[in-house]
Design a protein around this motif. Structure first.
Motif, PDB file in Angstrom:
ATOM      1  N   ALA A  38       0.827  -1.201   0.000  1.00 47.41           N
ATOM      2  CA  ALA A  38       0.000   0.000   0.000  1.00 47.41           C
ATOM      3  C   ALA A  38       0.867   1.259   0.000  1.00 47.41           C
ATOM      4  O   ALA A  38       0.607   2.218  -0.744  1.00 47.41           O
ATOM      5  N   ILE A  39       1.919   1.265   0.828  1.00 44.59           N
ATOM      6  CA  ILE A  39       2.819   2.422   0.887  1.00 44.59           C
ATOM      7  C   ILE A  39       3.585   2.573  -0.424  1.00 44.59           C
ATOM      8  O   ILE A  39       3.732   3.675  -0.964  1.00 44.59           O
ATOM      9  N   TYR A  40       4.086   1.456  -0.964  1.00 50.20           N
ATOM     10  CA  TYR A  40       4.845   1.474  -2.215  1.00 50.20           C
ATOM     11  C   TYR A  40       4.005   2.042  -3.355  1.00 50.20           C
ATOM     12  O   TYR A  40       4.467   2.884  -4.131  1.00 50.20           O
ATOM     13  N   LEU A  41       2.756   1.605  -3.445  1.00 52.26           N
ATOM     14  CA  LEU A  41       1.890   2.058  -4.527  1.00 52.26           C
ATOM     15  C   LEU A  41       1.488   3.517  -4.355  1.00 52.26           C
ATOM     16  O   LEU A  41       1.389   4.271  -5.332  1.00 52.26           O
ATOM     17  N   MET A  42       1.286   3.938  -3.099  1.00 52.67           N
ATOM     18  CA  MET A  42       0.825   5.304  -2.848  1.00 52.67           C
ATOM     19  C   MET A  42       1.950   6.321  -2.980  1.00 52.67           C
ATOM     20  O   MET A  42       1.795   7.366  -3.624  1.00 52.67           O
ATOM     21  N   VAL A  43       3.097   6.020  -2.382  1.00 51.48           N
ATOM     22  CA  VAL A  43       4.183   7.002  -2.310  1.00 51.48           C
ATOM     23  C   VAL A  43       5.107   6.929  -3.523  1.00 51.48           C
ATOM     24  O   VAL A  43       5.460   7.951  -4.108  1.00 51.48           O
ATOM     25  N   SER A  44       5.495   5.729  -3.908  1.00 50.48           N
ATOM     26  CA  SER A  44       6.464   5.585  -4.994  1.00 50.48           C
ATOM     27  C   SER A  44       5.824   5.648  -6.375  1.00 50.48           C
ATOM     28  O   SER A  44       6.378   6.253  -7.300  1.00 50.48           O
ATOM     29  N   LEU A  45       4.658   5.023  -6.534  1.00 46.89           N
ATOM     30  CA  LEU A  45       4.011   4.971  -7.852  1.00 46.89           C
ATOM     31  C   LEU A  45       2.840   5.941  -7.986  1.00 46.89           C
ATOM     32  O   LEU A  45       2.247   6.034  -9.070  1.00 46.89           O
ATOM     33  N   LYS A  46       2.472   6.629  -6.898  1.00 47.40           N
ATOM     34  CA  LYS A  46       1.431   7.667  -6.911  1.00 47.40           C
ATOM     35  C   LYS A  46       0.058   7.135  -7.334  1.00 47.40           C
ATOM     36  O   LYS A  46      -0.694   7.819  -8.029  1.00 47.40           O
ATOM     37  N   ALA A  94       6.902 -13.506  -7.722  1.00 51.57           N
ATOM     38  CA  ALA A  94       5.919 -12.422  -7.738  1.00 51.57           C
ATOM     39  C   ALA A  94       6.465 -11.164  -7.071  1.00 51.57           C
ATOM     40  O   ALA A  94       6.241 -10.045  -7.549  1.00 51.57           O
ATOM     41  N   ALA A  95       7.187 -11.325  -5.960  1.00 52.38           N
ATOM     42  CA  ALA A  95       7.748 -10.172  -5.257  1.00 52.38           C
ATOM     43  C   ALA A  95       8.751  -9.424  -6.134  1.00 52.38           C
ATOM     44  O   ALA A  95       8.758  -8.189  -6.179  1.00 52.38           O
ATOM     45  N   LEU A  96       9.593 -10.160  -6.828  1.00 53.55           N
ATOM     46  CA  LEU A  96      10.600  -9.521  -7.690  1.00 53.55           C
ATOM     47  C   LEU A  96       9.960  -8.845  -8.900  1.00 53.55           C
ATOM     48  O   LEU A  96      10.393  -7.765  -9.319  1.00 53.55           O
ATOM     49  N   LEU A  97       8.923  -9.455  -9.462  1.00 52.07           N
ATOM     50  CA  LEU A  97       8.237  -8.839 -10.595  1.00 52.07           C
ATOM     51  C   LEU A  97       7.599  -7.510 -10.214  1.00 52.07           C
ATOM     52  O   LEU A  97       7.527  -6.579 -11.021  1.00 52.07           O
ATOM     53  N   THR A  98       7.147  -7.397  -8.971  1.00 48.36           N
ATOM     54  CA  THR A  98       6.489  -6.180  -8.508  1.00 48.36           C
ATOM     55  C   THR A  98       7.402  -4.959  -8.601  1.00 48.36           C
ATOM     56  O   THR A  98       6.945  -3.852  -8.898  1.00 48.36           O
ATOM     57  N   ILE A  99       8.693  -5.159  -8.375  1.00 50.15           N
ATOM     58  CA  ILE A  99       9.617  -4.018  -8.403  1.00 50.15           C
ATOM     59  C   ILE A  99      10.415  -3.924  -9.697  1.00 50.15           C
ATOM     60  O   ILE A  99      10.871  -2.852 -10.067  1.00 50.15           O
ATOM     61  N   LEU A 100      10.584  -5.037 -10.385  1.00 50.13           N
ATOM     62  CA  LEU A 100      11.358  -5.004 -11.627  1.00 50.13           C
ATOM     63  C   LEU A 100      10.540  -4.483 -12.805  1.00 50.13           C
ATOM     64  O   LEU A 100      11.072  -3.817 -13.692  1.00 50.13           O
ATOM     65  N   LEU A 101       9.250  -4.772 -12.808  1.00 50.57           N
ATOM     66  CA  LEU A 101       8.358  -4.336 -13.887  1.00 50.57           C
ATOM     67  C   LEU A 101       7.096  -3.724 -13.275  1.00 50.57           C
ATOM     68  O   LEU A 101       6.009  -4.317 -13.336  1.00 50.57           O
ATOM     69  N   PRO A 102       7.222  -2.541 -12.653  1.00 48.92           N
ATOM     70  CA  PRO A 102       6.121  -1.978 -11.870  1.00 48.92           C
ATOM     71  C   PRO A 102       5.008  -1.320 -12.689  1.00 48.92           C
ATOM     72  O   PRO A 102       4.626  -0.173 -12.457  1.00 48.92           O
ATOM     73  N   SER A 103       4.480  -2.043 -13.645  1.00 48.88           N
ATOM     74  CA  SER A 103       3.340  -1.548 -14.411  1.00 48.88           C
ATOM     75  C   SER A 103       2.056  -2.102 -13.801  1.00 48.88           C
ATOM     76  O   SER A 103       2.082  -3.068 -13.022  1.00 48.88           O
ATOM     77  N   SER A 169      12.036   1.399  -0.657  1.00 47.33           N
ATOM     78  CA  SER A 169      10.885   0.539  -0.398  1.00 47.33           C
ATOM     79  C   SER A 169      10.894  -0.687  -1.306  1.00 47.33           C
ATOM     80  O   SER A 169      10.303  -1.715  -0.976  1.00 47.33           O
ATOM     81  N   LYS A 170      11.609  -0.607  -2.421  1.00 45.59           N
ATOM     82  CA  LYS A 170      11.725  -1.770  -3.305  1.00 45.59           C
ATOM     83  C   LYS A 170      12.492  -2.908  -2.633  1.00 45.59           C
ATOM     84  O   LYS A 170      12.239  -4.083  -2.899  1.00 45.59           O
ATOM     85  N   GLY A 171      13.443  -2.531  -1.768  1.00 42.08           N
ATOM     86  CA  GLY A 171      14.234  -3.549  -1.098  1.00 42.08           C
ATOM     87  C   GLY A 171      13.406  -4.454  -0.201  1.00 42.08           C
ATOM     88  O   GLY A 171      13.799  -5.593   0.083  1.00 42.08           O
ATOM     89  N   ILE A 172      12.239  -3.977   0.231  1.00 35.83           N
ATOM     90  CA  ILE A 172      11.364  -4.783   1.082  1.00 35.83           C
ATOM     91  C   ILE A 172      10.875  -6.018   0.326  1.00 35.83           C
ATOM     92  O   ILE A 172      10.745  -7.104   0.892  1.00 35.83           O
ATOM     93  N   PHE A 173      10.659  -5.868  -0.961  1.00 37.19           N
ATOM     94  CA  PHE A 173      10.180  -6.997  -1.757  1.00 37.19           C
ATOM     95  C   PHE A 173      11.313  -7.975  -2.068  1.00 37.19           C
ATOM     96  O   PHE A 173      11.077  -9.168  -2.250  1.00 37.19           O
ATOM     97  N   VAL A 174      12.537  -7.475  -2.117  1.00 36.94           N
ATOM     98  CA  VAL A 174      13.689  -8.370  -2.231  1.00 36.94           C
ATOM     99  C   VAL A 174      13.807  -9.201  -0.961  1.00 36.94           C
ATOM    100  O   VAL A 174      14.114 -10.404  -1.011  1.00 36.94           O
ATOM    101  N   LEU A 175      13.552  -8.571   0.183  1.00 33.29           N
ATOM    102  CA  LEU A 175      13.552  -9.293   1.456  1.00 33.29           C
ATOM    103  C   LEU A 175      12.518 -10.411   1.443  1.00 33.29           C
ATOM    104  O   LEU A 175      12.791 -11.535   1.901  1.00 33.29           O
ATOM    105  N   ALA A 252       4.522  11.786   6.180  1.00 34.90           N
ATOM    106  CA  ALA A 252       5.931  11.410   6.051  1.00 34.90           C
ATOM    107  C   ALA A 252       6.230  11.043   4.617  1.00 34.90           C
ATOM    108  O   ALA A 252       5.326  10.814   3.811  1.00 34.90           O
ATOM    109  N   ASP A 253       7.532  10.964   4.287  1.00 37.73           N
ATOM    110  CA  ASP A 253       7.921  10.503   2.971  1.00 37.73           C
ATOM    111  C   ASP A 253       7.870   8.977   2.952  1.00 37.73           C
ATOM    112  O   ASP A 253       7.467   8.335   3.928  1.00 37.73           O
ATOM    113  N   ALA A 254       8.297   8.379   1.836  1.00 38.70           N
ATOM    114  CA  ALA A 254       8.208   6.915   1.705  1.00 38.70           C
ATOM    115  C   ALA A 254       9.004   6.205   2.790  1.00 38.70           C
ATOM    116  O   ALA A 254       8.554   5.216   3.370  1.00 38.70           O
ATOM    117  N   GLY A 255      10.213   6.708   3.067  1.00 37.18           N
ATOM    118  CA  GLY A 255      11.033   6.066   4.084  1.00 37.18           C
ATOM    119  C   GLY A 255      10.424   6.178   5.462  1.00 37.18           C
ATOM    120  O   GLY A 255      10.376   5.206   6.219  1.00 37.18           O
TER     121      GLY A 255
END
Length: 412
Positions: A38-46, A94-103, A169-175, A252-255
């Motif tokens: 939710a945070i990634y989509l709202m803050v990073s991808l608007k 699925a987690a890696l696809l979310t950040i590698l191809l964020p369409s 925030s992308k690193g969270i999905f790598v985790l 707050a910002d994304a971080g």
């Protein structure tokens, strides 16, 4: 020939230790780190709130569709370990696809993959546990499973907060992907020959019903009331944390938002650790009184969110989330075990109950996103609190005590 009820399992230390590690590592793998999405989509991808709600509902809807078939498959297969490893691998992809191809289509597709994987974990882990330790030791063992699971959530949330704040925030999905891989290795270490597949199905000396799983399920009013209560509980509960994350992200910002979200998760999960262990010990003396506590704290939590905008106080309110979820996580499995013992339908019904949970959760996020775009955070929290109150009333009036025996289990 059904032999499960006469067997006293003696699992090895290796298998039990591997089960502990698997529950620890599967912590956030099972949920796909939804609040961070939710945070990634709202803050990073608007993305807009309504689109965020839809995206977060896709995983839940997919889980709903796949959950009962997953439970049926768990009952029938002797390859529970293999399918669990495949599900973990699918979650990592699925987690890696979310950040590698964020369409939009890729993120939606990734949520579908996560939903398929998540559908497997709940019945599979419960089945492996029951197959390893048997019914008599199940109370204590499920409490232990949930304790390790919540401990894993604490560590994952700490790492996610650090990664989100200092890196990205992308690193969270790598985790998430890394935890998926490590959980697969832990599952592999469980000795297959120690998993009694008849026990894992909930079979016993009683003759198994020849009716279809659906007919057997519908023949149990108490189970249907419990399933409906689960729908209402999770409809009220699932959207609260993502909504809180969105509310915090406005200041707050994304971080910073990721750090606050990690704090919310950590507070709840730290509380869940002792609560789960305590419920595992106390459940043998009665389920319903404990279940009522879990359902009571949810409407209280929803109302409290509307009374303050202070970040520290909002985080502290998550203590109630820890109490409610810690109790529910243990009792939901034990109640299904009580109602299905001897039927051979444990995982089928477990999957159906998880379907009810997923249905409530998926509809919750979509409903909350829709309502938020047309009102405000306070209104949404109050509406969810009212639904939680209805769930509490249903449990009080419609769900009976399911514990029939006072025998004390040996701790596995």
């Amino acid at each position: 020939m059904v032999r499960s009820s006469t067997v006293t399992p003696q699992p090895s230390r290796q298998s039990l230790s591997a089960l502990d590690k698997a529950n620890f590592l599967l912590a956030d793998v099972r949920d796909g780190m939804g609040p961070y999405l939710a945070i990634y989509l709202m803050v990073s991808l608007k993305w807009k709130p309504q689109d965020i709600g839809i995206a977060m509902s896709v995983m839940g809807i997919t889980t709903v569709v796949m959950q009962t078939p997953a439970g049926i498959l768990v009952d029938r297969t002797t390859r529970k370990k293999l399918f669990t490893i495949l599900a973990s691998s699918l979650m990592a992809v699925a987690a890696l696809l979310t950040i590698l191809l964020p369409s939009y289509p890729v993120i939606m597709g990734g949520q579908v993959l996560m939903g398929i994987s998540a559908a497997w974990f709940t019945p599979a882990v419960a089945a492996i546990t029951l197959g390893l330790v048997g019914h008599q030791a199940l109370d204590a063992r499920i409490g232990r499973n949930e304790t390790f699971n919540h401990a894993g959530n604490v560590v994952a949330a700490l790492l996610a907060g650090i990664i989100g704040y200092f890196l990205s925030s992308k690193g969270i999905f790598v985790l998430l992907a890394l935890m998926s891989v490590l959980s697969s290795l832990s599952i592999w270490q469980i000795k297959s020959e120690e998993i009694n597949d008849e026990l894992a199905r909930g079979s016993g000396e009683a003759n198994e019903s020849e009716a279809s799983p659906w007919k057997s399920l519908l023949a149990k009013p108490s189970l249907l009331f419990f399933a409906l209560a689960c729908v209402l509980f999770h409809f009220a509960n699932a959207a609260m944390l993502p909504l809180l994350g969105q509310r915090l992200s406005l200041k707050a910002d994304a971080g910073g938002a990721s750090l606050y979200m990690s704090a919310c998760i950590i507070v709840a999960q730290v509380v869940m650790i002792p609560v789960s262990a305590w419920v595992g010990k106390k459940a043998s003396s009665g389920r319903k009184r404990l279940l009522l506590i879990a359902f009571l704290v949810l409407p209280i939590r929803g109302v409290l969110y509307t009374l303050t905008s202070d970040e520290e106080l909002l985080v502290c309110i998550q203590i109630l989330d820890g109490v409610g979820a810690g109790i529910f996580g243990v009792l939901s499995i034990l109640i299904v075990s009580d109602l299905t013992q001897g039927s051979g339908l444990f995982n089928t019904v477990q999957g159906a109950i998880a379907t009810a949970v997923g249905l409530g959760a998926s509809l919750s996020n979509a409903f909350a996103g829709f309502l938020l775009q047309r009102s405000n955070f306070q209104t949404v929290f109050l509406v969810l609190a009212a639904i939680a109150l209805a769930a509490l009333i249903l449990v009080w009036l419609g769900v009976p005590e399911t514990q029939k025996s006072s025998e004390k289990a040996q701790v596995a």
